[in-house]
Design a protein around this motif. Structure first.
Motif, mmCIF file in Angstrom:
data_model
loop_
_atom_site.group_PDB
_atom_site.id
_atom_site.type_symbol
_atom_site.label_atom_id
_atom_site.label_comp_id
_atom_site.label_asym_id
_atom_site.label_seq_id
_atom_site.Cartn_x
_atom_site.Cartn_y
_atom_site.Cartn_z
ATOM 1 N N THR A 12 -29.983 -43.902 22.595
ATOM 2 C CA THR A 12 -30.493 -44.552 21.363
ATOM 3 C C THR A 12 -31.624 -43.762 20.707
ATOM 4 O O THR A 12 -31.755 -43.789 19.492
ATOM 5 N N ARG A 15 -30.391 -41.249 18.065
ATOM 6 C CA ARG A 15 -29.592 -41.626 16.918
ATOM 7 C C ARG A 15 -30.158 -40.961 15.669
ATOM 8 O O ARG A 15 -31.348 -40.644 15.654
ATOM 9 N N TYR A 19 -24.691 -41.936 17.252
ATOM 10 C CA TYR A 19 -23.792 -42.945 16.673
ATOM 11 C C TYR A 19 -22.352 -42.457 16.765
ATOM 12 O O TYR A 19 -21.414 -43.242 16.826
#
Ligand code: GDD
Ligand code: MG
Length: 342
Positions: A12, A15, A19
């Motif tokens: 995360t 990102r 993604y």
């Protein structure tokens, strides 16, 4: 001997690049991170178990097309089980003492030396250690002079950190460690299992190494890892196949089929495949995803552009993330990884 590579996180903090792809496939000098991990394994490792979930098809595809001379098992978790749960889920493939590696480290650790150390100490668990100034994003050990670890705390507040020695994300474990991990539930190796083994066995050891180490967990550390490998290979920049470069590059790497326009200037930047960068563009400390277009006269600093984005001409960005597409279904809003449950 088996090695389990923990490659299931969402990434995360990386990102929008994650993604669209697994963190383990982010390119460094145009090779996926997982390439460096598998190549650092000792010769005696003949079986690699990749603990995956998010974007596992991409990882499978890459491994199918690249031969590492070892048996590779893609062990797909039905849902993320955490760092401990993923190790337990690989138990059926483990036949003796085994290695575990986080998939996001780039380092000079010699695993053969760590295994020798483990055997000399008759340890139950040995973890690699790296010294840092700011320990708060890592697991930190409390260790005696002989390497015996008497405490492990994951991501402590600075005032609670027992030392400046952090878990560098590579372990050598005896099979009995598996008995400490419950089946089929989310378990953090760092928060639950390590502290338990320390208390129960008193045979938990730390192996400090020197050289280099980077956790490629954030955009900045990703750029730093790229720069470090360029420096190690004494390269000013790296380019993939079929590129056309009309500008200047330093401390940067570009993928294949990249076009860089007249008078463009790239410093400390990573560019993925199939990208067109216009004329007079300045990119400093940026990452540009696959199939992107960066319009003429744009100036981007400390920014990341996700795959398939178009940045129109004369755009000026500092410290921005460019992502105009929907966030993939099921992608978490905040970091989970080994800290699931907080
Ligand atoms: N299969 C699987 N399943 N893998 C996972 C899961 C999961 O549910 N959660 C995380 N991973 C993988 C990640 O892909 C990564 O390779 C590794 O486990 C560690 O997770 P991170 O999310 O990157 O953890 P971290 O960077 O915050 O902290 C870890 O690494 C530090 C060193 O880099 C911890 O091990 C710290 O103690 C350590 O200092
Ligand atoms: Mg990490």
């Amino acid at each position: 001997m088996e090695a389990i590579i923990l490659a299931g996180g969402f990434g995360t903090r990386l990102r929008p690049l994650t993604y669209t792809r697994a963190k383990a496939l982010l390119p460094i000098l145009n090779k996926p991170m997982i390439h460096y991990l598998i190549n650092m394994l000792p010769k005696e490792v003949d079986k690699v178990i990749l603990a995956v979930n998010y974007r596992k098809d991409q990882i499978e595809e890459y491994l199918k097309n690249n031969n590492f001379g070892k048996e590779i098992i893609v062990n797909d978790e039905p849902e993320p089980l955490g760092t401990g749960g993923a190790v337990k889920f690989a138990e059926k493939h483990v036949t003796g003492s085994f290695l575990v590696l986080n998939a996001d480290i780039i380092c000079s650790l010699n695993l053969d030396n760590m295994i020798d150390f483990h055997e000399k100490k008759n340890a139950v668990s040995t973890i690699s250690l790296w010294r840092v100034e700011n320990v708060s994003e890592f697991g930190v050990v409390d260790m005696k002079d002989d390497g015996n670890v008497i405490g492990f705390v994951e991501k402590p507040k600075p005032e609670d950190a027992p030392s400046d020695l952090i878990n560098a994300g590579a372990y050598f474990l005896e099979p009995k460690v598996l008995d400490y991990i419950e089946t089929g539930r989310l378990v953090s190796m760092e928060k639950e299992i390590f502290p338990q083994i320390i208390t129960d066995t008193e045979k938990f050891f730390g192996f400090e190494f020197k050289g280099y180490w980077i956790d490629v967990g954030r955009i900045q550390s990703y750029i730093d890892a790229n720069k470090l490998l360029l420096k190690n290979q004494k390269l000013k920049y790296y380019e993939g196949n079929d590129c056309e470069i009309d500008g200047e590059l330093s401390k940067s790497s570009i993928g294949s089929n990249v076009f860089i326009g007249n008078n463009a200037n790239l410093g400390s930047t990573i560019v993925f495949d199939n990208v067109k960068i216009g004329k007079n563009v300045v990119l400093n400390n940026c990452v540009i995803g696959e199939n992107c277009r960066i319009g003429d006269h744009s100036n981007l600093k400390n920014s990341v552009v996700g795959d398939n984005e178009i940045v129109i001409e004369k755009t000026v960005l500092d410290n921005k993330m460019v992502w105009d597409q929907p966030v993939p279904h099921g992608y978490p809003k905040k970091q989970i990884g080994n800290v699931i449950g907080e």
